[in-house]
Design an enzyme around this catalytic site. Structure first.
Site, PDB file in Angstrom:
ATOM      1  CD  GLU A 165      -2.906   1.162   0.342  1.00 51.54           C
ATOM      2  OE1 GLU A 165      -3.428   2.237   0.041  1.00 51.54           O
ATOM      3  OE2 GLU A 165      -3.235   0.076  -0.160  1.00 51.54           O
ATOM      4  CE  LYS A 166       5.328   0.992  -2.628  1.00 52.68           C
ATOM      5  NZ  LYS A 166       6.524   0.921  -1.826  1.00 52.68           N
ATOM      6  CD  GLU A 167       1.389   8.770   2.422  1.00 49.84           C
ATOM      7  OE1 GLU A 167       0.753   9.667   2.985  1.00 49.84           O
ATOM      8  OE2 GLU A 167       1.712   7.699   2.976  1.00 49.84           O
TER       9      GLU A 167
END
Length: 594
Positions: free
Chosen positions: A22-24
């Site tokens: 899960e990336k920003e």
């Protein structure tokens, strides 16, 4: 995702599968906007037994279930919970009728925490005494609590760029005409200003979604006001009306679908031919669910630790401040490379995806599918016209029954992929499958293994199934076949228990939540006469007609041989019984344990 614009280089130490992270850039900011007017507290029957609940209770429990799932599955997302039509006010703008619920040591819009969930779960008990319910939009007053609520929600969502962060307002209410109690110029002015406030929020990239409740014997008429507020077209209204709910299960399911919508993994440049390129978004439709990664915490403050790496000179012991360089020995010389130079060397393609040609669908075999495919869909955000070109390509592939062969450029794992067009599938309830293409990762030659048989020669004495045994086995498989099977029908019991333990520890719950193991065989279904008969026929064909008697005799023989183990078991049970009859605490206090 944090990618170089050219998509050229990723360090070998990075994870090879970006779909599990899960990336920003894919973070979502959500404001739950709950109507707290007196009508939301009116009890409504929810089942045939006459059990009554309030729409406010259903909204609170739906949000609570969503937060519990969100804190595990989407821990990077940030949420805020806002009530409007309240007696008390608590918001940054100090507007009347709006109360933002929060806990200490947490920002107004922040990641959900265990303390937030724990205190929010008991908010109904003290809501009337601490916050209160009041309908502000009444005749003779210009107070507009809905306008104030949208203003507060928009202010909460002010951080983050709309290009990298998804912003949403989820509105819960059972009042389809919030301005029905007033009339004249005041009503027109309040409707206009409220709609303009909603439009201003949408212009800033904030989507407003309505989750309506249906009051007893009264349909929620979205066309009165909310259709214009959320931007529904006239032909979309009939499909939206069935979403109105009065049950906890229905509302929880609706909220789960809206919160956990598909998010793009990354954007690829799709090079087609002669300098023509389009942009497509990629989506991970199905991926294995894994336990959360281990997070190291400070033993004193309990805050997450941040890893830092420093390079120390082996000769002087000083910290090396300059960026490190790589080298390669060549003919007794040291050839130094910078990180940018290595990136250029490893760069295989300027485009993320490059079309090579087309092949008939018959050429694509089942065993070519090595891992879950990625779904691609066009976007016009950067390259205008991408959708039109994609649609033309998509229609031609469906009509000619061809798949596209393409090169997927990646520095760490370059490979060929097959793009298979999928047509849209709809039902009476809406879209079932979206139109687009599945990107199937094709194997290398080393990935394909030939079948090895233990007994290759025809004259081997190995036992082989007879035609009768094969026939009975086929009948058994047909009988116990699961109709309309989908992997989404079953949850992972080990993961459910893992998250259940985490939830109990975080919220201080005394009991573990009940975990239903859906992978356990259906004993009631397997006991049906038809299935019992085909199982017995299969056993008779394989083991013979008297196999039950032989098993009983074999078990009896094993029973005679285990007399010593039975004796040990009896001694253990006697010792345990004697131990339980003693008061060990009293014996320890009096020094008589020995």
């Amino acid at each position: 995702m944090d990618l170089d614009p050219e998509g050229i280089f990723r360090d070998d130490s990075d994870s090879d599968d970006e779909f599990y992270q899960e990336k920003e850039a894919s973070k979502e900011l959500v404001v739950y906007l709950v109507d707290a007017s007196p009508k939301m507290f009116a009890p409504v029957p929810t089942d045939e037994g006459g059990t009554k609940e309030t729409h406010f209770h259903i909204a609170i429990n739906s949000i609570l279930q969503s937060l519990k799932a969100q804190i595990i599955g989407r821990s990077y997302d940030e949420v805020a919970i806002c009530f409007y039509n309240t007696k008390e006010k608590k918001n940054l703008q100090d507007l009347s009728g709006v109360y933002v619920f929060n806990v200490p040591e947490r920002e107004w819009l922040d990641r959900p925490t265990a303390r937030l969930i724990k205190e929010f779960s008991s908010i109904e008990e003290s809501f009337m005494s601490n916050i209160g319910s009041r309908y502000w939009i009444v005749s003779g007053s210009r107070d507009n609590s809905l306008y104030n609520a949208l203003w507060v929600a928009q202010a909460l969502l002010r951080k983050g760029s709309a290009k990298t962060v998804s912003k949403r307002i989820l509105l819960f209410t059972n009042e389809d005409d919030p301005f029905g109690s007033i009339s004249g110029a005041i009503k027109s002015d309040m409707v206009r200003t409220t709609l303009q406030r909603a439009k201003d929020a949408q212009d800033l990239g904030i989507s407003i979604e309505l989750l309506p409740f249906r009051r007893p014997d009264e349909e929620f008429d979205v066309s009165i006001f909310y259709a214009e507020l959320i931007g529904l077209e006239t032909d979309e209204i009939p499909n939206f009306l069935p979403s109105a709910s009065d049950k906890l299960e229905d509302m929880t399911d609706q909220l789960r679908k809206r919160i956990f919508k598909k998010r793009k993994v990354k954007t690829l440049t799709f090079s087609i031919a002669n300098g023509i390129s389009i942009e497509v978004n990629t989506y991970a439709l199905i991926r294995p669910t894994l336990p959360g990664a281990i997070m190291w915490l400070d033993s004193v403050t309990n805050l997450p630790l941040k890893n830092e790496r420093s390079i120390i000179c082996a000769d002087t012991g000083a910290l090396y401040q300059a960026p490190p360089k790589r080298f390669q020995p060549y003919k007794n010389e040291i050839i130094k490379f910078s990180v940018n130079e290595l990136s250029e060397i490893k760069k295989l393609s300027n485009n993320h995806l490059r079309l090579l040609g087309f092949k008939p669908l018959d050429c694509l075999k089942d065993y070519h599918n090595l891992r879950p495919s990625t779904f691609i869909f066009p976007t016009d955000e950067e390259i205008v016209g991408s959708t039109r070109i994609f649609i033309a390509l998509h229609k031609s592939m469906l009509r000619l029954r061809r798949f596209a062969l393409a090169f997927h450029g990646s520095s760490t794992h370059p490979q060929l992929v097959a793009l298979v067009a999928q047509d849209e599938i709809t039902s009476a309830n809406g879209q079932v499958e979206p139109p687009g293409m599945h990107m199937i990762y094709l194997p290398y030659s080393d990935d394909i293994r030939h079948i090895e048989e233990d007994h290759m020669a025809a004259d081997d004495n190995a036992s082989r199934a007879t035609d009768e045994q094969i026939k009975k086995a086929s009948a058994l498989l047909r009988r116990i076949d699961l109709k309309n099977f989908s992997v989404c029908q079953f949850t992972n019991p080990a993961l459910q228990r893992h998250y259940g333990i985490l939830q109990a520890l975080a919220l201080g719950e005394d009991e573990m939540p009940d975990i239903k193991d859906e992978t356990v065989p259906d004993e009631e279904g397997m006991a049906r006469p038809g299935i019992v008969n085909v199982i017995q026929e299969f056993k008779n064909a394989v083991y013979g007609e008297n196999h039950d008697q032989e098993e009983d005799e074999s078990a009896a023989g094993r029973g005679h041989a285990s007399g010593a183990s039975k004796k040990r078991k009896e001694m253990t049970e006697a010792a345990a019984k004697e131990s339980s009859s003693r008061d060990w605490e009293e014996l320890a206090e009096n020094g008589k344990v020995s």
